[in-house]
Design an enzyme around this catalytic site. Sequence first.
Site, short mmCIF file in Angstrom:
data_model
loop_
_atom_site.label_atom_id
_atom_site.label_comp_id
_atom_site.label_asym_id
_atom_site.label_seq_id
_atom_site.Cartn_x
_atom_site.Cartn_y
_atom_site.Cartn_z
N LYS A 209 -2.56 -1.56 -7.10
CA LYS A 209 -3.90 -1.85 -6.58
C LYS A 209 -4.34 -0.84 -5.52
O LYS A 209 -3.51 -0.15 -4.92
CB LYS A 209 -3.97 -3.29 -6.08
CG LYS A 209 -4.05 -4.25 -7.29
CD LYS A 209 -4.36 -5.67 -6.96
CE LYS A 209 -4.52 -6.44 -8.28
NZ LYS A 209 -4.52 -7.89 -8.08
N ARG B 146 3.10 -10.30 -10.85
CA ARG B 146 2.35 -9.74 -12.00
C ARG B 146 2.35 -8.22 -11.85
O ARG B 146 1.79 -7.70 -10.88
CB ARG B 146 0.93 -10.30 -11.98
CG ARG B 146 0.04 -9.80 -13.11
CD ARG B 146 -1.37 -10.38 -12.96
NE ARG B 146 -2.27 -9.93 -14.00
CZ ARG B 146 -2.92 -8.77 -13.98
NH1 ARG B 146 -2.75 -7.94 -12.98
NH2 ARG B 146 -3.72 -8.44 -14.97
#
Length: 283
Positions: free
Chosen positions: A228, A263
């Site tokens: 991210k 995840r």
Amino acid sequence: MPTHEWKLARRTLPYGEHTLVMGVLNVTPDSFSDGGEFFSLDRAIAHAAQMIDEGADIIDIGGESTRPGSEFVFEEEELQRVIPVIERLSARSSVPISIDTTKSPVARAAIAAGAEIVNDISGLRFDPLIADEAARVKAGLVLMHSRGSPKTMQQLPPVDDIMSEVISGLRQSVAVAEERGIARDNLAIDPGVGFGKTVAQNVELIAKLDQLAGEFPEFPILIGTSRKSFIGKLLNNEPADERLHGTTASIVASVLNGAHIVRVHDVKATVDAIKVVEAIRTG
Ligand code: 7PJ
């Protein structure tokens, strides 16, 4: 940590002692090219098979890019992307499949094709009927905290207390899920790293994950930090494909702070890191 159970449509996943790894399978036109401009089903399935070989406990399939700033994808298009992949994967593997969607018709078709978990990044804010689809078959349901929509979330003014915002948002999502008939043992919660949060707030959510876990002791805590942009920003603006080590550090911190499910895109690196962390945690 003692073992608990997360109930899915056709099985129960133990969590708490061993951290579960959810491998990300993005099925958008810009992934798994056939060598030209078309999406290759074979390549997507081969990638899922590789993640399973590397130790993924769950495969999360998404056809709507929900990355901050991304455009809405129409239902028909999303269905055409994800359903063949779910059908193929569920026919050849017994790994639990999760559908990353915010649309109830997509959740319904994905469940019919073999998915056992619905992963809703809106926490039932966009389409609460998602809960009805999950409840019908007692599927697992991931409620993630987010603010606004993927297109607008990074333009929203930041909230000043991110922990209170995430805790109250998730309580609201849990309440909606229960009103729509979801049993508590089918739920998992996720603070939604990267969705309408500043870099400092994403860092704070990981640092205080134990506090979030303490607020929701009955539910498995899922977290997605993989590649991210907050990691890129902490690393001199490294691009997404250069964020593996930063991602691994965030995973290790998350696991030590109480994450039950992570995840990730890079399953092998994550599985190795978790083995070492768990050996240390167990002493
Ligand atoms: C997450 C997700 C996450 C859950 C995405 C990306 C953006 N689902 N779907 N948690 N992120 N539950 O992978 O960069 O953090 S899409």
